[in-house]
Structure formats: structure tokens, C-alpha cells
Design a protein around this motif. Structure first.
Motif, PDB file in Angstrom:
ATOM      1  N   HIS A  62       0.820  -1.204   0.000  1.00  0.00           N
ATOM      2  CA  HIS A  62       0.000   0.000   0.000  1.00  0.00           C
ATOM      3  C   HIS A  62       0.859   1.261   0.000  1.00  0.00           C
ATOM      4  N   ASP A  63       1.911   1.282   0.812  1.00  0.00           N
ATOM      5  CA  ASP A  63       2.740   2.482   0.920  1.00  0.00           C
ATOM      6  C   ASP A  63       3.440   2.794  -0.402  1.00  0.00           C
ATOM      7  N   THR A  64       3.895   1.760  -1.088  1.00  0.00           N
ATOM      8  CA  THR A  64       4.546   1.997  -2.384  1.00  0.00           C
ATOM      9  C   THR A  64       3.542   2.506  -3.406  1.00  0.00           C
ATOM     10  N   PHE A  65       2.326   1.956  -3.375  1.00  0.00           N
ATOM     11  CA  PHE A  65       1.286   2.413  -4.289  1.00  0.00           C
ATOM     12  C   PHE A  65       0.959   3.890  -4.027  1.00  0.00           C
ATOM     13  N   ARG A  66       0.845   4.253  -2.747  1.00  0.00           N
ATOM     14  CA  ARG A  66       0.580   5.651  -2.404  1.00  0.00           C
ATOM     15  C   ARG A  66       1.725   6.545  -2.878  1.00  0.00           C
ATOM     16  N   LEU A  67       2.979   6.058  -2.769  1.00  0.00           N
ATOM     17  CA  LEU A  67       4.129   6.823  -3.238  1.00  0.00           C
ATOM     18  C   LEU A  67       4.046   7.051  -4.749  1.00  0.00           C
ATOM     19  N   LEU A  68       3.611   6.044  -5.487  1.00  0.00           N
ATOM     20  CA  LEU A  68       3.461   6.202  -6.933  1.00  0.00           C
ATOM     21  C   LEU A  68       2.436   7.285  -7.247  1.00  0.00           C
ATOM     22  N   LEU A  69       1.351   7.323  -6.470  1.00  0.00           N
ATOM     23  CA  LEU A  69       0.348   8.370  -6.667  1.00  0.00           C
ATOM     24  C   LEU A  69       0.935   9.744  -6.373  1.00  0.00           C
ATOM     25  N   GLU A  70       1.714   9.834  -5.300  1.00  0.00           N
ATOM     26  CA  GLU A  70       2.331  11.116  -4.953  1.00  0.00           C
ATOM     27  C   GLU A  70       3.279  11.585  -6.060  1.00  0.00           C
ATOM     28  N   LEU A  71       4.078  10.654  -6.597  1.00  0.00           N
ATOM     29  CA  LEU A  71       4.994  11.008  -7.675  1.00  0.00           C
ATOM     30  C   LEU A  71       4.230  11.454  -8.917  1.00  0.00           C
ATOM     31  N   ALA A  72       3.119  10.795  -9.199  1.00  0.00           N
ATOM     32  CA  ALA A  72       2.325  11.145 -10.373  1.00  0.00           C
ATOM     33  C   ALA A  72       1.748  12.545 -10.239  1.00  0.00           C
ATOM     34  N   PHE A  73       1.130  12.840  -9.087  1.00  0.00           N
ATOM     35  CA  PHE A  73       0.574  14.178  -8.891  1.00  0.00           C
ATOM     36  C   PHE A  73       1.675  15.234  -8.885  1.00  0.00           C
ATOM     37  N   GLY A  74       2.826  14.894  -8.300  1.00  0.00           N
ATOM     38  CA  GLY A  74       3.925  15.849  -8.259  1.00  0.00           C
ATOM     39  C   GLY A  74       4.457  16.181  -9.641  1.00  0.00           C
ATOM     40  N   THR A  75       4.354  15.233 -10.575  1.00  0.00           N
ATOM     41  CA  THR A  75       4.831  15.459 -11.942  1.00  0.00           C
ATOM     42  C   THR A  75       3.777  16.157 -12.796  1.00  0.00           C
ATOM     43  N   LEU A  76       2.512  15.757 -12.624  1.00  0.00           N
ATOM     44  CA  LEU A  76       1.445  16.259 -13.488  1.00  0.00           C
ATOM     45  C   LEU A  76       0.857  17.588 -13.009  1.00  0.00           C
ATOM     46  N   SER A  77       1.118  17.947 -11.753  1.00  0.00           N
ATOM     47  CA  SER A  77       0.549  19.188 -11.220  1.00  0.00           C
ATOM     48  C   SER A  77       1.468  19.740 -10.143  1.00  0.00           C
ATOM     49  N   ASP A  78       1.436  21.061  -9.946  1.00  0.00           N
ATOM     50  CA  ASP A  78       2.223  21.675  -8.870  1.00  0.00           C
ATOM     51  C   ASP A  78       1.373  21.906  -7.627  1.00  0.00           C
ATOM     52  N   THR A  79       0.162  21.310  -7.617  1.00  0.00           N
ATOM     53  CA  THR A  79      -0.756  21.473  -6.489  1.00  0.00           C
ATOM     54  C   THR A  79      -1.182  20.112  -5.976  1.00  0.00           C
ATOM     55  N   ASP A  80      -1.229  19.965  -4.632  1.00  0.00           N
ATOM     56  CA  ASP A  80      -1.699  18.702  -4.062  1.00  0.00           C
ATOM     57  C   ASP A  80      -3.159  18.468  -4.424  1.00  0.00           C
ATOM     58  N   PRO A  81      -3.547  17.207  -4.595  1.00  0.00           N
ATOM     59  CA  PRO A  81      -4.933  16.927  -4.957  1.00  0.00           C
ATOM     60  C   PRO A  81      -5.874  17.021  -3.765  1.00  0.00           C
ATOM     61  N   VAL A  82      -7.139  17.132  -4.070  1.00  0.00           N
ATOM     62  CA  VAL A  82      -8.202  16.993  -3.080  1.00  0.00           C
ATOM     63  C   VAL A  82      -8.809  15.609  -3.277  1.00  0.00           C
ATOM     64  N   VAL A  83      -8.903  14.838  -2.208  1.00  0.00           N
ATOM     65  CA  VAL A  83      -9.462  13.493  -2.284  1.00  0.00           C
ATOM     66  C   VAL A  83     -10.962  13.577  -2.055  1.00  0.00           C
ATOM     67  N   VAL A  84     -11.729  13.159  -3.049  1.00  0.00           N
ATOM     68  CA  VAL A  84     -13.186  13.163  -2.957  1.00  0.00           C
ATOM     69  C   VAL A  84     -13.647  11.722  -2.829  1.00  0.00           C
ATOM     70  N   THR A  85     -14.299  11.403  -1.704  1.00  0.00           N
ATOM     71  CA  THR A  85     -14.659  10.010  -1.443  1.00  0.00           C
ATOM     72  C   THR A  85     -15.881   9.954  -0.532  1.00  0.00           C
ATOM     73  N   THR A  86     -16.238   8.741  -0.119  1.00  0.00           N
ATOM     74  CA  THR A  86     -17.374   8.527   0.791  1.00  0.00           C
ATOM     75  C   THR A  86     -16.955   7.564   1.883  1.00  0.00           C
ATOM     76  N   ASN A  87     -17.849   7.396   2.851  1.00  0.00           N
ATOM     77  CA  ASN A  87     -17.631   6.402   3.900  1.00  0.00           C
ATOM     78  C   ASN A  87     -18.297   5.069   3.585  1.00  0.00           C
ATOM     79  N   ASP A  88     -18.715   4.906   2.335  1.00  0.00           N
ATOM     80  CA  ASP A  88     -19.353   3.650   1.921  1.00  0.00           C
ATOM     81  C   ASP A  88     -18.406   2.486   2.210  1.00  0.00           C
ATOM     82  N   GLU A  89     -18.955   1.396   2.704  1.00  0.00           N
ATOM     83  CA  GLU A  89     -18.118   0.248   3.071  1.00  0.00           C
ATOM     84  C   GLU A  89     -17.438  -0.389   1.859  1.00  0.00           C
ATOM     85  N   MET A  90     -17.925  -0.077   0.655  1.00  0.00           N
ATOM     86  CA  MET A  90     -17.319  -0.617  -0.556  1.00  0.00           C
ATOM     87  C   MET A  90     -16.311   0.352  -1.181  1.00  0.00           C
TER      88      MET A  90
END
Length: 741
Positions: A12-40
Motif C-alpha cells: 500500500h505504501d509503495t502504491f501511495r508513493l506512486l500516486l504522490e509522484l504522479a501528482f507531483g509530476t502532473l501538477s504543482d498542487t496537491d490533490p483533493v481526495v473526494v470520497t465517501t464512507n461507503d463500506e465498498m
């Protein structure tokens, strides 16, 4: 799917790191995570700002609002949507994550939207309409595929993190990456960093496409792999590719495992047949034997399987290892019926044995497995399989495959005969009879094996399977070498090399003329013959013809399967070219009376013999292109076919039996030499190679034009013995083909 207190998998941590690297390359702004508390909903451990929706239906509105201020990472629930949400959805969308993504619209040209989705949303045929809706407004620029990165999700379940930019007319590269299961995670991170910086090319775990596929097309990393697409593009080398539906029908299964379970029996009964299921199809291409789980049922004959039917396991887990499980039904397997866990392919009436065999081998190939993985299909249904392109062999390959099948069948027959003979040693009532039978039958089997083993001896293959002029000269080399390393052996080796080049070069001249291709090297031969004199074409001329054919762009466009292709590149390999040059130097030295010193002769013979072997090995295709002498032809006008009498001049024995074969054309010449292609076509070799009786030794030999001593006569020379003859009638023919002015 988990709460924040649940420990995450190590990946999981490596996957999250890949996401961080992707956002850092594609944008100069941190993303906003839009989600729900749905169990799925998958839980991602992160430190970015979050916007929590009370329901999946609110996700599009929140994401649209946030996109005006920052990149958005959407983490929707992976579930079927409610009826209310489905009613508001566009078209066929029924999953919560599909509806959420489809409802988001770009805000500005620089908007960046990412989402965590089941990989099937990007790859499955079922989700094509979802992708078409998204592709109307967005175009993907990066996809990360991974499995085993979220707690509570099966470790084989494939997840995709997809990044979109607003659609533009210019397009943009698409980067696809797979987080592999068994690799050092530092290596994964390094390769992903390199991919992000790439404008093109391929890394270890990903690659860059010039642009995304067409609207709605799969984004599978397996399907678009440049190495895989290159393999697909090469399939035409077989001859043609046709959709499976043109080769096979898809009979419905005889029984449904659930709906017809009351018809299944645990024991064989009168009138019942065995019902095969997916588990009965084995990876080695055979059917499993009977066991306690075998089932029988009464099935009408028209619903039963037939010999030659091809069976596949219907279920194909995309992340499972191994190729598709494919089984051919043999006559000894019958009677059988298939249930709905099996896909049945039934060959069309026009499909021959070699074509069916190639189709089956192709279905078992890694290329088809990648295709199935790329589609993310769980069921290999008729609708999925019918458009799969299947390579079909051209005539030459079909003939070769038929020969291989016949050889395999013959070897299996010999094996069965040998095993039966050994098993019967002590079954005879009389030991004397058993002993005599073992000796007599065993002798015949051993002779068969000994004869077959001789074909592994390259020298034997040349003597028995190469065109007669070459095989005859090679036999002379072997005879002289058996007597010792002397001048005659050395001369035989050099002359055999010249005959080999002469034969192949003249075949190139004949075939290229038939194909409408011109060789500039002919100008030198024409000038020499037109001037007359005692010196005609030689080693250098043959080499020049072969060199030009190998380097000519026009010859490179000759399709595979045409014999001219093999002849034109026969000695273009650097190893063969070097061997040919060394033998040419020896031939020139000999013609200028520069003899090899007696002390150096043994090593010179060894070196020249090795070079000759190299050339002969590179010319091994000659064994599949018989030299044919047509001795008679009878044309049947009503049937539109000819019956051809001919001799196949292969091997060192000039006395060969006559044969007959049908032919589709009457345009053959009695007395002329032809080259027989693997597809059965005959290519005229006259006047470049001629078959005639030698006036000196009175035997039939192969002649070629040697020189034109004066304006009216033509001298021809035998490839086998070097004897010469004159034939004034050839002058006009040589003018016609451009060898004489």
C-alpha cells in the motif's frame, strides 16, 4: 472497505508513493481526495485534503466544484448503484464508480482528474460504453495498474489509478505502468520515475504510447504493449489472418450445470454419454480420465461433441498464470457432450488439417493469453472469441505442417510397433517362434531408425536432399577426402563452392525475370558473352548477382514464401559472406596458377572445407525446392488439369525414377528444368539451366551457358563434370532473356 485504523498491506505504501509522484509530476498542487464512507470504498492512507460525500450520488457535484481549485483524486465505492442513482445515470451505467466518473466535467484546460477504479472499468468489453462517455470530455494521460494494495480486497483483484486531462484536438501521450507483484519496490519506484520523465519508449514495468487508443477502447497494459503489438503485426507472415468466426462455429453446450443438474448421473447408464466440464480439460491438451466426479447424461446425437472439436475452459481469470487451456477431441474420446463451463469450437467444412492445427496452436500461445488478459474477460464467450484474428498458413507453410504431422504420426506408429513387439516377447507359445519374430521384426525397425538417424548427418543430407549438381559435387569431395588430403580434394572443394554459387545465382536470374525484377549484374555477363572469346561468367559474376539480390530494395519487397526470397539472401549473412570471399580468393589463386604449397595443403583443405560447409548450411532451403525435369505432359481440357511426368533431380544419384503429378496449367515445356516451390508451382529455369545428355560421358547432366566463341555458336558447360557442348540454337533464346546482345 476498511477504516483508517485498519493496517494496510505492505504494498500500500509503495502504491501511495506512486500516486504522490504522479501528482507531483502532473501538477504543482496537491490533490483533493473526494470520497465517501461507503463500506465498498477503498481506503487510501494519505495526508491530502479530503472532501467526504454523504452518498455516492454527491461525488460528481463535489468533484466538479473542487476541480476549479485543485486536482481531484476520486475514490468512489466499487459497487452496483442504487435504483435512484441508476435512473439518473447516463445510458447503460450501473456501477457507482462509473456513474460518479461520468458525471464529472473538466474545469479549465489544465484540470487534472484521477480516480481509483477496478481495472475492469478501463479494460473490460462490458465497460466500453462507460469509457466512451468519459472519453467524450477527458483523455487519459497515465494509468497505474496494481493488485494487492488495499486491505479487504482480494490480492489478485486488479486496481487502476487513472489520470485524465481535458480532451483536446492535439492529443497527448499515454503512459501505462504496472506495479508488479514480485519485484523490489525500490526498483519499481525508480522505473516509475523514469516513466514519468519519458516522452516515448519502454521501461521495465511500463511504456509510453503516442496517444490514447480510440474512444471507448481498452486501456489494458497487456493489450497495448509495444512488444505484443509488434507480434500481432507480424502474424501476416503466416499468410493471412481471419476472424475466428470465419473458421469455427460455436455450438451451444449440451447441458447447463445448474438448470440441467437433474439430468446428470453419477454412473454410466444405457444411452448416456460422458459430460465433460472445464475441470476435465488439462493443460497438456488432453482430456482427464474418468474419476469419482465424472458425470453422464442422455444427450441427443446432434448435441454431442464430434472428433476434431476444439474445447476451451470458459472461465479465464485474468491474473491467473498459464495460457488458455485448449483440447482437441479425438475419435477415441467419443461419445462426449460438453456443459456450459466449456466453449466448443467446430471447424468449418473448408478448414483443412494444417489450418486447424495452426489455429489450435495459436489459441495456446502466450500472445492469445495476453489478448485475453488485456480484455479482462472472465468468460471466453462466443461473442468475445468470434472476432479474434487467427493466423492461417499459406500453401508453403501448410505443406510443411502436413509433413510435420505425417512425420509425427509415423514416429508414433514406429514407437507403438516397437512397444508392442517388446511386450509380446514372452507371449508366444513357442520360444523359438518368439525369438525368430523378435529378430526379424526388430531388424526392420532398427533399419528404419538407422535410416532416419542418417538425416542428422549433414553430409548425408547434402548427398541425398540437395539438387543433383550440388549433391554430385559434394559426393566427389567426400570421396577425395576419404583418400587423403591431396590436390584433388582441394580442387573438388573449390569447384563445389563455384557450382553452388552458379546454381543459386542462375536460379535468382530465372526467378527474378519471372517476377519482373532486373539485376544490374547481368550487364557484365551480357557484355562478356556478347564480345565472344573463351572466357564466360565465373565465380565473381555469380557472387555479384547474389550480392545485388541481397542488397536490392526491390528484392526485399518480395514476400516470404516466394522462393526468390530464400535465393536472394542465401549468402547475405556475414559468416556466409566471409566464407564465400575466402573461397573466391582460393578460386582466383587456382585460376592464376598460384598453387597451395604441399606443406600448407592439409590446413588449406580443412579451412576450405569448413567454408564450404558454411555455404551449404546456409543453402539448406534447397532441400525443399526440388530441381524437376519435365519429361511429359497430358492436358485434359474438360477437367482443366494436366498430368505431368517428371523426374526429381535431388541427391547425388542421376538415375531417379519417373513420377507423375497433376498440375493446373498446360504451360509446361517437355525437356525443360523447373524449380518446384513448396506450394506446388513449377518455375521455369530455361535457358539459365538446361538438362541434356553430355556428348562426352553420355549421361544426363545439368548445363549452363559458358561462353560464345563467335557470333553464331554457344558453349554450355556441365555443372556435374565440367564437360562442354555447343548449341547454336541457344543464341536467339539468350538474346531474348538479355544474356547476349
Amino acid at each position: 472497505m476498511t477504516d483508517s485504523s485498519t493496517p494496510h498491506p505492505p504494498r500500500h505504501d509503495t502504491f501511495r508513493l506512486l500516486l504522490e509522484l504522479a501528482f507531483g509530476t502532473l501538477s504543482d498542487t496537491d490533490p483533493v481526495v473526494v470520497t465517501t464512507n461507503d463500506e465498498m470504498t477503498a481506503h487510501l492512507k494519505h495526508e491530502w485534503r479530503s472532501c467526504l460525500a454523504e452518498s455516492a450520488g454527491e461525488l460528481p457535484d463535489i468533484a466538479n466544484t473542487m476541480l476549479g481549485t485543485a486536482p481531484v483524486l476520486l475514490i468512489p465505492p466499487w459497487s452496483r448503484s442504487s435504483d435512484t442513482l441508476a435512473a439518473a445515470a447516463e445510458g447503460p451505467l450501473r456501477s457507482a464508480h462509473e456513474i460518479a466518473v461520468a458525471g464529472i466535467r473538466p474545469e479549465g484546460d489544465d484540470a487534472l482528474l484521477a480516480a481509483l477504479l477496478p481495472a475492469s472499468a478501463l479494460t473490460s468489453p462490458r465497460c466500453r460504453e462507460f469509457r466512451e462517455i468519459v472519453d467524450y470530455s477527458w483523455q487519459p494521460c497515465l494509468v497505474i495498474f496494481a493488485a494487492g494494495v488495499f486491505d479487504g480486497v482480494h490480492q489478485l483483484f486488479d486496481t487502476a489509478a487513472v489520470f485524465w486531462r481535458p480532451r483536446s484536438s492535439e492529443g497527448q501521450p499515454l503512459k501505462l505502468f504496472r506495479f508488479p507483484g514480485r519485484e523490489d519496490e525500490k526498483a519499481v519506484e525508480s522505473d516509475f520515475r523514469r516513466l514519468l520523465s519519458r516522452a516515448s519508449g519502454t521501461g521495465k514495468f511500463g511504456y509510453v504510447l503516442p496517444g490514447p487508443p480510440g474512444s471507448g477502447e481498452s486501456l489494458s497494459i497487456e493489450l497495448h504493449d509495444p512488444a505484443t503489438t509488434a507480434r500481432w503485426s507480424e502474424l501476416d507472415a503466416w499468410g493471412a489472418t481471419v476472424p475466428m468466426k470465419d473458421l469455427f462455429a460455436f455450438p451451444a453446450p449440451a447441458l447447463h450445470r445448474t438448470a440441467h443438474r437433474h439430468l446428470l448421473h453419477d454412473q454410466r447408464q444405457d444411452g448416456s454419454v460422458r459430460v465433460v466440464a472445464a475441470r476435465d480439460l488439462r493443460h497438456d491438451g488432453t482430456l482427464a480420465g474418468l474419476d469419482d466426479s465424472s458425470r453422464w447424461a442422455e444427450v441427443p446425437p446432434d448435441r454431442q461433441l464430434r472428433a476434431g472439436d476444439v474445447l476451451l475452459r470458459r472461465m479465464f481469470p485474468p491474473r491467473a498464470r498459464g495460457n488458455l487451456v485448449v483440447v482437441e477431441v479425438a475419435s477415441e474420446d467419443l461419445p462426449l457432450a460438453a456443459d456450459d463451463s466449456v466453449v466448443t469450437l467446430r471447424a468449418s467444412g473448408h478448414l483443412g488439417g494444417p489450418q486447424r492445427l495452426v489455429a489450435v496452436l495459436f489459441l495456446r500461445s502466450p500472445l492469445v493469453r495476453k489478448w485475453a488478459v488485456g480484455l479482462s474477460v472472465a468468460n471466453l464467450t462466443a461473442s468475445v472469441l468470434r472476432d479474434l484474428p487467427i493466423p492461417q498458413p499459406d500453401t508453403a507453410l501448410a505443406v510443411t505442417i502436413e509433413g510435420l504431422e505425417a512425420a509425427r504420426s509415423q514416429l508414433e506408429s514406429w514407437k507403438d510397433e516397437s512397444e508392442a513387439l517388446l511386450a509380446s516377447v514372452f507371449e508366444e507359445e513357442s520360444a523359438v517362434t518368439a525369438r525368430r519374430r523378435l529378430l526379424e521384426s526388430g531388424r526392420q525397425l532398427r533399419m528404419r531408425v538407422d535410416a532416419a538417424a542418417l538425416l542428422d548427418d549433414f553430409s548425408h543430407r547434402v548427398r541425398t536432399r540437395y539438387p543433383h549438381p550440388i549433391a554430385y559435387r559434394w559426393s566427389e569431395v567426400q570421396v577425395h577426402l576419404s583418400r587423403g588430403a591431396d590436390e584433388a580434394a582441394y580442387e573438388a572443394i573449390v569447384e563445389t563452392a563455384e557450382v553452388l554459387l552458379c546454381y543459386t545465382a542462375l536460379a535468382v536470374l530465372s526467378l527474378s525475370r519471372g517476377a519482373g525484377l532486373r539485376l544490374g549484374a547481368v550487364d557484365g555477363i551480357r557484355g562478356r558473352l556478347s564480345r565472344g572469346g573463351s572466357h564466360g561468367p565465373g565465380f565473381g559474376d555469380w557472387a555479384a548477382i547474389l550480392n545485388e539480390a541481397a542488397e536490392s530494395k526491390a528484392f526485399r519487397r518480395v514476400p516470404d514464401g516466394d522462393p526468390l526470397k530464400d535465393f536472394s539472401r542465401v549468402f547475405s549473412d556475414p559468416e556466409a559472406a566471409s566464407a564465400r570471399q575466402r573461397l573466391a580468393a582460393r578460386r582466383n589463386a587456382k585460376s592464376h596458377l598460384r598453387r597451395v604449397d604441399a606443406l600448407d595443403l592439409p590446413s588449406a583443405i580443412d579451412e576450405a572445407h569448413a567454408d564450404l560447409m558454411t555455404l551449404l548450411e546456409h543453402a539448406s532451403f534447397l532441400a525443399d525446392l526440388p530441381l524437376v525435369h519435365v519429361t511429359g505432359i497430358r492436358w485434359d481440357t474438360l477437367r482443366g488439369t494436366a498430368e505431368v511426368d517428371y523426374q526429381e533431380l535431388m541427391g547425388d544419384n542421376a538415375l531417379v525414377p519417373g513420377q507423375q503429378r497433376p498440375y493446373s496449367s498446360s504451360g509446361l515445356e517437355i525437356g525443360s528444368l523447373y524449380l518446384a516451390n513448396e506450394d506446388g508451382q513449377l518455375h521455369l529455369l530455361r535457358p539459365f539451366l538446361l538438362r541434356r545428355r553430355c556428348p562426352i560421358c553420355r549421361s544426363w547432366e545439368t548445363f549452363h551457358v559458358d561462353n560464345t566463341p563467335d557470333a553464331s555458336s554457344v558453349t554450355v558447360k556441365s555443372l556435374e563434370r565440367g564437360h562442354t557442348d555447343t548449341d547454336p540454337s541457344l543464341r536467339q533464346v539468350l538474346e531474348h532473356v538479355g544474356l547476349v546482345e
